[in-house]
Every structure is written in structure tokens, then in C-alpha cells.
Design a protein around this motif. Structure first.
Motif, PDB file in Angstrom:
ATOM      1  N   SER A 193       0.947  -1.097   0.057  1.00 18.03           N
ATOM      2  CA  SER A 193      -0.120   0.136  -0.013  1.00 18.03           C
ATOM      3  C   SER A 193       0.742   1.333   0.041  1.00 18.03           C
ATOM      4  CB  SER A 193      -1.076  -0.040   1.194  1.00 18.03           C
ATOM      5  OG  SER A 193      -1.828  -1.168   1.059  1.00 18.03           O
ATOM      6  N   VAL A 194       0.649   2.150  -1.050  1.00 16.61           N
ATOM      7  CA  VAL A 194       1.424   3.180  -1.289  1.00 16.61           C
ATOM      8  C   VAL A 194       0.621   4.531  -1.008  1.00 16.61           C
ATOM      9  CG1 VAL A 194       3.144   4.653  -2.749  1.00 16.61           C
ATOM     10  CG2 VAL A 194       3.020   1.978  -2.858  1.00 16.61           C
ATOM     11  N   THR A 195       0.936   5.364  -0.062  1.00 14.45           N
ATOM     12  CA  THR A 195       0.209   6.522   0.287  1.00 14.45           C
ATOM     13  C   THR A 195       1.018   7.643   0.030  1.00 14.45           C
ATOM     14  OG1 THR A 195      -0.926   5.277   2.228  1.00 14.45           O
ATOM     15  CG2 THR A 195      -0.975   7.965   1.995  1.00 14.45           C
ATOM     16  N   GLY A 196       0.684   8.576  -0.918  1.00 11.86           N
ATOM     17  CA  GLY A 196       1.220   9.881  -1.416  1.00 11.86           C
ATOM     18  C   GLY A 196       1.151  10.888  -0.405  1.00 11.86           C
ATOM     19  N   THR A 197       1.767  11.910  -0.815  1.00 14.49           N
ATOM     20  CA  THR A 197       1.813  13.147   0.109  1.00 14.49           C
ATOM     21  C   THR A 197       0.467  13.728   0.025  1.00 14.49           C
ATOM     22  OG1 THR A 197       2.771  14.271  -1.757  1.00 14.49           O
ATOM     23  CG2 THR A 197       4.335  13.586   0.106  1.00 14.49           C
ATOM     24  N   SER A 198      -0.445  13.429  -0.976  1.00 18.03           N
ATOM     25  CA  SER A 198      -1.842  13.926  -1.162  1.00 18.03           C
ATOM     26  C   SER A 198      -2.604  13.161  -0.202  1.00 18.03           C
ATOM     27  CB  SER A 198      -2.111  13.851  -2.554  1.00 18.03           C
ATOM     28  OG  SER A 198      -2.292  12.734  -3.043  1.00 18.03           O
ATOM     29  N   GLY A 199      -2.119  12.133   0.348  1.00 18.28           N
ATOM     30  CA  GLY A 199      -3.021  11.289   1.081  1.00 18.28           C
ATOM     31  C   GLY A 199      -3.863  10.162   0.505  1.00 18.28           C
ATOM     32  N   GLN A 200      -3.856  10.209  -0.881  1.00 20.48           N
ATOM     33  CA  GLN A 200      -4.411   9.129  -1.578  1.00 20.48           C
ATOM     34  C   GLN A 200      -3.389   7.757  -1.691  1.00 20.48           C
ATOM     35  OE1 GLN A 200      -5.079   9.997  -5.745  1.00 20.48           O
ATOM     36  NE2 GLN A 200      -6.404   8.113  -6.106  1.00 20.48           N
ATOM     37  N   THR A 201      -4.124   6.740  -1.489  1.00 15.69           N
ATOM     38  CA  THR A 201      -3.649   5.406  -1.325  1.00 15.69           C
ATOM     39  C   THR A 201      -3.743   4.573  -2.290  1.00 15.69           C
ATOM     40  OG1 THR A 201      -3.527   5.614   0.974  1.00 15.69           O
ATOM     41  CG2 THR A 201      -3.377   3.421   0.185  1.00 15.69           C
ATOM     42  N   ALA A 202      -2.880   3.826  -3.071  1.00 17.95           N
ATOM     43  CA  ALA A 202      -2.972   2.721  -3.924  1.00 17.95           C
ATOM     44  C   ALA A 202      -2.555   1.526  -3.424  1.00 17.95           C
ATOM     45  CB  ALA A 202      -2.012   3.124  -5.076  1.00 17.95           C
ATOM     46  N   ASP A 203      -3.416   0.609  -3.421  1.00 20.30           N
ATOM     47  CA  ASP A 203      -3.117  -0.792  -2.961  1.00 20.30           C
ATOM     48  C   ASP A 203      -2.954  -1.964  -3.955  1.00 20.30           C
ATOM     49  OD1 ASP A 203      -3.721  -0.091  -0.122  1.00 20.30           O
ATOM     50  OD2 ASP A 203      -5.738  -0.241  -0.459  1.00 20.30           O
ATOM     51  N   VAL A 204      -1.827  -2.573  -3.928  1.00 20.27           N
ATOM     52  CA  VAL A 204      -1.108  -3.681  -4.911  1.00 20.27           C
ATOM     53  C   VAL A 204      -1.161  -5.018  -4.134  1.00 20.27           C
ATOM     54  CG1 VAL A 204       0.604  -4.371  -6.467  1.00 20.27           C
ATOM     55  CG2 VAL A 204       0.199  -1.910  -6.060  1.00 20.27           C
ATOM     56  N   THR A 205      -2.150  -5.605  -4.635  1.00 20.13           N
ATOM     57  CA  THR A 205      -2.342  -7.123  -4.062  1.00 20.13           C
ATOM     58  C   THR A 205      -1.850  -8.059  -4.868  1.00 20.13           C
ATOM     59  OG1 THR A 205      -4.413  -6.540  -3.074  1.00 20.13           O
ATOM     60  CG2 THR A 205      -4.067  -8.853  -3.310  1.00 20.13           C
ATOM     61  N   VAL A 206      -0.906  -8.752  -4.382  1.00 15.80           N
ATOM     62  CA  VAL A 206       0.192  -9.644  -5.095  1.00 15.80           C
ATOM     63  C   VAL A 206      -0.798 -11.006  -5.350  1.00 15.80           C
ATOM     64  CG1 VAL A 206       2.332 -10.883  -5.305  1.00 15.80           C
ATOM     65  CG2 VAL A 206       2.004  -8.537  -4.522  1.00 15.80           C
ATOM     66  N   GLY A 207      -0.797 -11.392  -6.399  1.00 14.30           N
ATOM     67  CA  GLY A 207      -1.301 -12.846  -6.846  1.00 14.30           C
ATOM     68  C   GLY A 207      -0.391 -13.965  -6.802  1.00 14.30           C
ATOM     69  N   ALA A 208      -0.599 -14.591  -8.044  1.00 15.78           N
ATOM     70  CA  ALA A 208       0.387 -15.789  -8.403  1.00 15.78           C
ATOM     71  C   ALA A 208       1.910 -15.082  -8.584  1.00 15.78           C
ATOM     72  CB  ALA A 208       0.041 -16.600  -9.273  1.00 15.78           C
ATOM     73  N   VAL A 209       2.864 -15.761  -7.768  1.00 17.52           N
ATOM     74  CA  VAL A 209       4.197 -15.577  -8.075  1.00 17.52           C
ATOM     75  C   VAL A 209       4.784 -16.734  -8.745  1.00 17.52           C
ATOM     76  CG1 VAL A 209       6.462 -14.818  -7.066  1.00 17.52           C
ATOM     77  CG2 VAL A 209       4.178 -13.998  -6.111  1.00 17.52           C
ATOM     78  N   ARG A 210       5.290 -16.593  -9.965  1.00 16.91           N
ATOM     79  CA  ARG A 210       5.990 -17.635 -10.792  1.00 16.91           C
ATOM     80  C   ARG A 210       7.502 -17.331 -11.029  1.00 16.91           C
ATOM     81  NH1 ARG A 210       3.836 -18.068 -16.306  1.00 16.91           N
ATOM     82  NH2 ARG A 210       4.865 -20.065 -16.286  1.00 16.91           N
ATOM     83  N   ARG A 211       8.264 -18.205 -10.260  1.00 15.11           N
ATOM     84  CA  ARG A 211       9.542 -18.049 -10.422  1.00 15.11           C
ATOM     85  C   ARG A 211      10.242 -18.939 -11.353  1.00 15.11           C
ATOM     86  NH1 ARG A 211       9.419 -18.529  -4.510  1.00 15.11           N
ATOM     87  NH2 ARG A 211       9.667 -16.696  -3.535  1.00 15.11           N
ATOM     88  N   ASN A 212      11.652 -18.348 -11.900  1.00 14.93           N
ATOM     89  CA  ASN A 212      12.499 -18.951 -12.984  1.00 14.93           C
ATOM     90  C   ASN A 212      11.841 -19.300 -14.270  1.00 14.93           C
ATOM     91  OD1 ASN A 212      14.801 -18.815 -10.955  1.00 14.93           O
ATOM     92  ND2 ASN A 212      13.824 -20.573 -10.012  1.00 14.93           N
ATOM     93  N   VAL A 213      10.769 -18.563 -14.746  1.00 12.94           N
ATOM     94  CA  VAL A 213      10.029 -18.762 -15.903  1.00 12.94           C
ATOM     95  C   VAL A 213      10.951 -18.252 -17.144  1.00 12.94           C
ATOM     96  CG1 VAL A 213       7.721 -18.500 -14.852  1.00 12.94           C
ATOM     97  CG2 VAL A 213       9.036 -16.605 -15.740  1.00 12.94           C
ATOM     98  N   LYS A 214      10.814 -18.693 -18.318  1.00 12.21           N
ATOM     99  CA  LYS A 214      11.471 -18.310 -19.233  1.00 12.21           C
ATOM    100  C   LYS A 214      10.778 -17.016 -20.018  1.00 12.21           C
ATOM    101  CE  LYS A 214      13.357 -22.998 -20.946  1.00 12.21           C
ATOM    102  NZ  LYS A 214      13.229 -23.830 -22.006  1.00 12.21           N
TER     103      LYS A 214
END
Length: 222
Positions: A179-200
Motif C-alpha cells: 500500500s503506497v500513500t502519497g503526500t496528497s493522502g491518496q493510497t494505492a493498494d497492490v495485491t500480489v497474486g500468483a508468483v511464478r519463479r524461474n520462468v522463461k
């Protein structure tokens, strides 16, 4: 009889020393166990989360970003410092030197030699990888079972970010929400889903696809 008593006393003293040594060893083991089980600090949690992410040098991540009642689903592909982000509202490509950002609404692509903050705006996972650079990490007042919740506060007053809150899985140390809150007070939430490692992922995916965006105005700010 006297000799027997002396031998018995010697044996008892020997047994006593053995018992004391055993107790000392047990105490040392308990002390070591207690030290290894000591609770992590907030900076240590962030460091472990960064290690968990970088464990897969090449990865693909699905995520949802929401802000102001609007939500969008996107994907992130990364290899080392390079990455490509795709969202309905726009796409970004960082080839390790220059950052290209396409805005479908204005039909423009801007290209810059990015600062660390500009890279983090395009790739929120960089708040985890570089969370201890320029930020102070403390545990949030918010408590969630099975999670670590860490607040990152920028040290510089010139930062456009007021606070970054990381929600991290306590077992895997994979970030689940940023969750990133800017100096304006607005917040953006990034919800992480699937994480695939070592893909091509081919190297060209981190380059701006000029052929795909023919006719799009290129605004060069390098």
C-alpha cells in the motif's frame, strides 16, 4: 571400610561433575534456542522479504491495483533489474537503462532515464527490494494473524510518498500487499497474486515494442 568410603565419595563427586556438565550443556542449548527464536525486527522482515523475491532471478507476478474505488488487474515480468508491467491503463518497460511508459488514453509513450522513485512507481515490488534504502522500517499498529505488517517512512522530506505499508506472509516472506500513500493522502493498494519463479522470459520483452505502437508519439525526456 575407610577406603571404601573414600572410593564412594570420589564416585559421587565424579557423578556430581558429570551432572553439572550435563546441566550446563542443557542450559547452553536452551539459551541458543532462545536466541535463534528471538522475534525478528521490522528491518529484518523487509530484508527477508527482499531475499524471498530475489530468490527467483526471473519471475512473473499477477497483481491487482486499486485506488479511489477503481481496480485493475495486471502482470509484472522481471529479470534482474529489468521489468515489464502491463495494465489496462498503461504499460511500462525498463531495459536496465531507460524506462518507457505508454499511456493509451493520450496515445503517448514517454522515455526517461529513471530515478529510483520513478522505477518504484512503475514496479511496486521495488519498495520491497529497496525498502531499507531511504526508508525507516517499523512494525505497523495494524496486526494480522500469520502476517508481518511493516510501515516504511521515507527519510527525505522531498519524497512524494508519505508511507509504504507492506503486508508480508510470515511463513514464506512473500509480500502479499503493498500500500503506497502519497503526500496528497491518496493510497494505492497492490495485491500480489500468483508468483511464478524461474520462468522463461525473452530479453526483448523488456524493450519497448516500437513496431507494436507505430504512430504513437514518443516523448523523449532523457
Amino acid at each position: 571400610m575407610i577406603i571404601t568410603d573414600i572410593k564412594t565419595e570420589i564416585r559421587m563427586k565424579t557423578y556430581g561433575r558429570i551432572i553439572l556438565m550435563a546441566l550446563a550443556g542443557m542450559l547452553a542449548a536452551v539459551t541458543a534456542l532462545s536466541a535463534s527464536a528471538a522475534p525478528l525486527t521490522a528491518p529484518e522482515v523487509v530484508t527477508k522479504a527482499a531475499s524471498a523475491i530475489s530468490a527467483g532471478k526471473v519471475m512473473e507476478v499477477s497483481f491487482t491495483i486499486s485506488s479511489g474505488g477503481h481496480a485493475s488487474k495486471g502482470t509484472l515480468k522481471a529479470s534482474g533489474s529489468k521489468f515489464a508491467v502491463s495494465l489496462p491503463e498503461g504499460s511500462s518497460w525498463y531495459n536496465g537503462k531507460h524506462l518507457y511508459s505508454y499511456n493509451p488514453r493520450t496515445k503517448e509513450t514517454t522515455v526517461v532515464t529513471p530515478t529510483a522513485s520513478e522505477l518504484a512507481e512503475s514496479n511496486p515490488l521495488l519498495y520491497v527490494n529497496g525498502g531499507l534504502k531511504g526508508y525507516t522500517a517499523v512494525f505497523s499498529k495494524t496486526r494480522i494473524k500469520g502476517k508481518y505488517v511493516v510501515d516504511l517512512t521515507p527519510k527525505s522530506r522531498k519524497s512524494t510518498v508519505r508511507r509504504v505499508t507492506l503486508t508480508i506472509n510470515a511463513s514464506t516472506f512473500i509480500p502479499e500487499k503493498i500500500s503506497v500513500t502519497g503526500t496528497s493522502g491518496q493510497t494505492a493498494d497492490v495485491t500480489v497474486g500468483a508468483v511464478r519463479r524461474n520462468v522463461k522470459i525473452v530479453a526483448s520483452e523488456f524493450e519497448y515494442p516500437t513496431a507494436k505502437y507505430r504512430g504513437v508519439e514518443l516523448v523523449d525526456l532523457r
